[in-house]
Design a protein around this motif. Structure first.
Motif, PDB file in Angstrom:
ATOM      1  N   ARG A   1       0.839  -1.196   0.000  1.00 54.17           N
ATOM      2  CA  ARG A   1       0.000   0.000   0.000  1.00 54.17           C
ATOM      3  C   ARG A   1       0.873   1.244   0.000  1.00 54.17           C
ATOM      4  O   ARG A   1       2.055   1.187   0.352  1.00 54.17           O
ATOM      5  CB  ARG A   1      -0.913  -0.008   1.215  1.00 54.17           C
ATOM      6  N   PRO A   2       0.286   2.399  -0.387  1.00 52.62           N
ATOM      7  CA  PRO A   2       1.033   3.651  -0.272  1.00 52.62           C
ATOM      8  C   PRO A   2       1.375   3.911   1.198  1.00 52.62           C
ATOM      9  O   PRO A   2       0.623   3.532   2.093  1.00 52.62           O
ATOM     10  CB  PRO A   2       0.066   4.705  -0.804  1.00 52.62           C
ATOM     11  N   TRP A   3       2.484   4.552   1.399  1.00 53.26           N
ATOM     12  CA  TRP A   3       2.936   4.815   2.759  1.00 53.26           C
ATOM     13  C   TRP A   3       2.037   5.832   3.434  1.00 53.26           C
ATOM     14  O   TRP A   3       1.336   6.608   2.783  1.00 53.26           O
ATOM     15  CB  TRP A   3       4.386   5.264   2.726  1.00 53.26           C
ATOM     16  N   GLN A   4       2.067   5.797   4.756  1.00 53.01           N
ATOM     17  CA  GLN A   4       1.364   6.752   5.605  1.00 53.01           C
ATOM     18  C   GLN A   4       2.397   7.336   6.562  1.00 53.01           C
ATOM     19  O   GLN A   4       3.397   6.683   6.887  1.00 53.01           O
ATOM     20  CB  GLN A   4       0.268   6.049   6.403  1.00 53.01           C
ATOM     21  N   GLU A   5       2.139   8.533   7.031  1.00 50.87           N
ATOM     22  CA  GLU A   5       3.088   9.186   7.942  1.00 50.87           C
ATOM     23  C   GLU A   5       3.372   8.302   9.159  1.00 50.87           C
ATOM     24  O   GLU A   5       4.490   8.285   9.676  1.00 50.87           O
ATOM     25  CB  GLU A   5       2.555  10.550   8.378  1.00 50.87           C
TER      26      GLU A   5
ATOM     27  N   ILE B   1       6.215   6.337  -2.043  1.00 46.15           N
ATOM     28  CA  ILE B   1       6.698   5.230  -1.214  1.00 46.15           C
ATOM     29  C   ILE B   1       5.584   4.196  -1.085  1.00 46.15           C
ATOM     30  O   ILE B   1       4.429   4.534  -0.819  1.00 46.15           O
ATOM     31  CB  ILE B   1       7.120   5.726   0.187  1.00 46.15           C
ATOM     32  N   TYR B   2       5.975   2.938  -1.280  1.00 49.23           N
ATOM     33  CA  TYR B   2       5.049   1.820  -1.111  1.00 49.23           C
ATOM     34  C   TYR B   2       5.588   0.934  -0.005  1.00 49.23           C
ATOM     35  O   TYR B   2       6.784   0.634   0.046  1.00 49.23           O
ATOM     36  CB  TYR B   2       4.901   1.030  -2.411  1.00 49.23           C
ATOM     37  N   VAL B   3       4.695   0.491   0.870  1.00 48.09           N
ATOM     38  CA  VAL B   3       5.061  -0.318   2.030  1.00 48.09           C
ATOM     39  C   VAL B   3       4.503  -1.728   1.858  1.00 48.09           C
ATOM     40  O   VAL B   3       3.338  -1.904   1.484  1.00 48.09           O
ATOM     41  CB  VAL B   3       4.506   0.314   3.325  1.00 48.09           C
ATOM     42  N   ALA B   4       5.354  -2.714   2.122  1.00 50.18           N
ATOM     43  CA  ALA B   4       4.924  -4.116   2.097  1.00 50.18           C
ATOM     44  C   ALA B   4       4.594  -4.540   3.518  1.00 50.18           C
ATOM     45  O   ALA B   4       5.370  -4.278   4.449  1.00 50.18           O
ATOM     46  CB  ALA B   4       6.024  -4.998   1.522  1.00 50.18           C
ATOM     47  N   LEU B   5       3.449  -5.196   3.662  1.00 52.79           N
ATOM     48  CA  LEU B   5       3.025  -5.720   4.953  1.00 52.79           C
ATOM     49  C   LEU B   5       2.778  -7.212   4.822  1.00 52.79           C
ATOM     50  O   LEU B   5       2.223  -7.673   3.829  1.00 52.79           O
ATOM     51  CB  LEU B   5       1.736  -5.035   5.421  1.00 52.79           C
ATOM     52  N   GLU B   6       3.206  -7.931   5.831  1.00 57.24           N
ATOM     53  CA  GLU B   6       2.985  -9.368   5.907  1.00 57.24           C
ATOM     54  C   GLU B   6       2.313  -9.628   7.247  1.00 57.24           C
ATOM     55  O   GLU B   6       2.872  -9.288   8.290  1.00 57.24           O
ATOM     56  CB  GLU B   6       4.335 -10.093   5.798  1.00 57.24           C
TER      57      GLU B   6
END
Length: 141
Positions: free
Chosen positions: A4-8, A48-53
Motif C-alpha cells: 500500500r502507499p505509505w502513511q506518515e 513510497i510503497y510499504v509491504a506488509l505481511e
C-alpha cells in the motif's frame, strides 16, 4: 502480502528498517555516520510503497517523482527470502510509464542478481560516493 502507499505513521518503522537494511546490505561501507533521519532525505518527494505481511511492515520501495526511477527497495533483513522484494518490485513495475531505471552498487552482488532475475538489464556503470554502481533498465512489455 499487502502493498500500500505509505502513511506518515510508517515513518518511525521505515527509518529503522532503512538504517538496518543498509548496514546489512552494504557491510563494506562505514555506516557509523548513518542516522534514522537518512530515510527522510532518501525518500523526499518520492512515492513510497510499504509491504506488509500479516499486518507487519516488512519492506518498502520508493520511486522518484516521474515514477520511472526506483530509488530505494529495502526489506527487513529478518524477512528476506520470502518473496517480499519480488512482490514490491512487481508492484513498482505496474507504476512505470516508460523504461524503468535504478542504480545498484556494483559490490551488492545479491541485489544485482535479484534485479536480473526480474528482467532488469545492466546498461552502464558509474561512480558514486558509495562506490561503483550499475545503471539498470527495465523495459515495459
Amino acid at each position: 502480502m499487502e502493498i500500500r502507499p505509505w502513511q506518515e505513521s510508517d515513518r518511525p518503522f521505515l527509518r529503522t528498517l532503512y538504517l538496518h537494511a543498509r548496514r546489512e546490505a552494504w557491510p563494506w561501507l562505514d555506516g557509523s555516520d548513518w542516522q534514522l533521519e537518512d530515510f527522510d532525505a532518501a525518500t523526499r518527494n518520492e512515492r513510497i510503497y510499504v509491504a506488509l505481511e500479516n499486518g507487519h511492515r516488512v519492506g518498502f520501495a520508493s520511486l522518484d517523482q516521474n515514477g520511472n526511477f526506483l530509488h530505494n527497495l529495502f526489506i527487513d533483513p529478518a524477512c528476506q527470502g520470502r518473496g517480499i522484494g519480488s512482490a514490491l518490485l512487481e508492484h513498482v513495475h505496474k507504476h512505470f510509464t516508460g523504461t524503468g531505471a535504478l542504480k545498484c552498487l556494483a559490490r551488492n552482488q545479491r541485489a544485482l542478481a535479484f534485479y536480473q532475475r526480474h528482467g532488469w538489464h545492466s546498461e552502464a556503470t558509474g561512480d558514486s560516493p558509495d562506490g561503483e554502481y550499475v545503471l539498470m533498465h527495465y523495459r515495459l512489455g
